[in-house]
Design an enzyme around this catalytic site. Structure first.
Site, PDB file in Angstrom:
ATOM      1  N   THR A 187     -57.356   5.697  35.428  1.00  0.00           N
ATOM      2  CA  THR A 187     -56.659   5.081  36.558  1.00  0.00           C
ATOM      3  C   THR A 187     -57.103   5.625  37.904  1.00  0.00           C
ATOM      4  O   THR A 187     -57.221   4.878  38.882  1.00  0.00           O
ATOM      5  CB  THR A 187     -55.140   5.348  36.397  1.00  0.00           C
ATOM      6  N   THR A 218     -55.512   9.960  32.152  1.00  0.00           N
ATOM      7  CA  THR A 218     -54.500  10.944  31.748  1.00  0.00           C
ATOM      8  C   THR A 218     -54.180  10.902  30.249  1.00  0.00           C
ATOM      9  O   THR A 218     -53.726  11.886  29.685  1.00  0.00           O
ATOM     10  CB  THR A 218     -53.184  10.721  32.532  1.00  0.00           C
ATOM     11  N   ASP A 248     -61.842   4.088  29.917  1.00  0.00           N
ATOM     12  CA  ASP A 248     -60.423   4.425  29.796  1.00  0.00           C
ATOM     13  C   ASP A 248     -60.379   5.617  28.832  1.00  0.00           C
ATOM     14  O   ASP A 248     -61.100   5.632  27.824  1.00  0.00           O
ATOM     15  CB  ASP A 248     -59.671   3.230  29.198  1.00  0.00           C
TER      16      ASP A 248
HETATM   17  N1  ASP Z   1     -55.207   4.504  30.262  1.00  0.00           N
HETATM   18  C1  ASP Z   1     -55.568   5.362  31.381  1.00  0.00           C
HETATM   19  C2  ASP Z   1     -56.526   6.399  30.859  1.00  0.00           C
HETATM   20  O1  ASP Z   1     -56.113   7.348  30.267  1.00  0.00           O
HETATM   21  C3  ASP Z   1     -54.365   5.962  31.973  1.00  0.00           C
HETATM   22  C4  ASP Z   1     -54.621   6.914  33.096  1.00  0.00           C
HETATM   23  O2  ASP Z   1     -55.709   7.146  33.559  1.00  0.00           O
HETATM   24  O3  ASP Z   1     -53.659   7.514  33.560  1.00  0.00           O
HETATM   25  O4  ASP Z   1     -57.703   6.257  31.043  1.00  0.00           O
END
Ligand code: ASP
Length: 344
Positions: free
Chosen positions: A13, A89, A57
């Site tokens: 993200t 994350t 991702d």
């Molecule tokens: N789905 C995303 C990822 O982990 C969520 C994020 O970046 O917070 O790549």
């Protein structure tokens, strides 16, 4: 001397912005990151960037990705004072745990960060996360040594030892938690480093060694009331499986039924390594506290103490890749190699 930081963009993200026409989220060009975070210029550091291609991702992260990331750090190790890894994350705690075991003799900061809202959005948490991560990765003491030469995660004003973290909130800006180890730094008006909690190399000159052989023949078994012998055997009997992370109740307890303990023993006798971690978010495994835990210990299950599932899984990946002998792996599992558990 001007400090230098390499920022490595892997995806997630944090690196997204909304396309003005379609409103869909698309990755930003990381070499243009200063357009999104112009504050970076004020540091006066040399901040260089590189990007995975394609960016992913973090749910698509694999051990092959960890190897690639370690190689990027290794290839640039002498050129930079520290590294900031922009990462999704969802699996950041797994990557931080894996890197902590793969980057042996690390003597420079590797700070992973990300965000809950894309960097190109008004209320983003990404900007502050990037800015503070850069400052932490560049921080040096009076002798010019890095203050945090560890693999860590910086998120929402807290710096954590990476292999102690778990993502525990899918909504809040404070997405991570390190329940069993205090924060390495608190970021407010000042950055307050808890230097007594940070790991420093015994020998700063030892060359970085990347442990790039990973054996993923590991399974995770979460026990629950009503678990059946078939379910346990199905996991333990997974073809090629060499080790299992057993997620138990409370302080490391499991059913005392004869079938459960004898099934554990059966697989251990066949050479399986079974490591006990608690399903609880905080606290530690103590296989001496209750009869239920003692029975596991007697069957040959080893303790994961207060480590996270992520840390134990990744440690097994790296140790199984390194050693053929189960006995050697078991021995190393009971030593804290990178501060992943506290005390026996
Ligand atoms: N789905 C995303 C990822 O982990 C969520 C994020 O970046 O917070 O790549």
């Amino acid at each position: 001397m001007q400090r230098s930081i390499l920022m490595i963009y892997t995806g997630g993200t944090i690196g997204m912005k909304q396309d003005e026409q379609t409103m869909a989220l698309a990755p930003v060009d990381i070499s243009q990151i200063e357009e999104e975070v112009p504050e970076l210029k004020k540091f006066g550091y040399k901040i260089e960037t590189c990007s995975f291609d394609p960016v992913i991702d973090s749910s698509d992260i694999t051990p092959a990705f960890w190897i690639k990331l370690c190689k990027v750090i290794e290839a640039n190790y002498d050129k930079y004072d520290g590294f900031v890894v922009l990462h999704g994350t969802d699996t950041m705690s797994y990557t931080a745990s894996a890197l902590s075991f793969m980057l042996e003799n690390l003597a420079k900061p590797v700070v992973l960060t990300g965000s809950q809202l894309p960097v190109g959005m008004l209320r983003t948490d990404g900007k502050e996360n990037i800015i503070s991560s850069i400052e932490i990765a560049a921080a040096q003491d009076e002798d010019g040594r890095p203050i945090v030469p560890e693999v860590c995660i910086y998120f929402e004003s807290q710096l954590y030892r990476g292999n102690r973290t778990t993502k525990y909130n899918a909504e809040n800006f404070r997405a991570f938690r390190s329940a069993n180890y205090p924060v390495l730094a608190d970021v407010g008006i000042h950055i307050k480093y808890n230097r007594h909690l940070i790991q420093y190399p015994l020998d700063w000159k030892k060359p970085l060694k990347v442990r790039d052989k990973i054996d993923t023949n590991v399974a995770i078994l979460k026990i629950f009331p009503g678990i059946t012998p078939q379910a346990v055997d199905a996991v333990m009997g997974t073809k090629g499986c060499r080790a299992v992370v057993l997620e138990t109740f409370g302080s490391g307890n499991a059913p005392t039924s004869e079938w459960f303990i004898s099934t554990m023993k059966k697989w251990i006798d066949k050479g399986m390594i079974i490591v006990n971690v608690t399903q609880c978010l905080a606290g530690k495994v103590d296989m001496g506290a209750y009869a239920t835990g003692v029975a596991l210990r007697q069957a040959g299950v080893i303790s994961g103490y207060d480590a996270t599932t992520e840390a134990i899984l990744c440690k097994l990946f790296v140790l199984l890749g390194r050693y053929g002998s189960a006995e050697r792996v078991k021995k190393e599992m009971q030593r804290a190699l990178q501060g992943e558990f506290s005390a026996i």
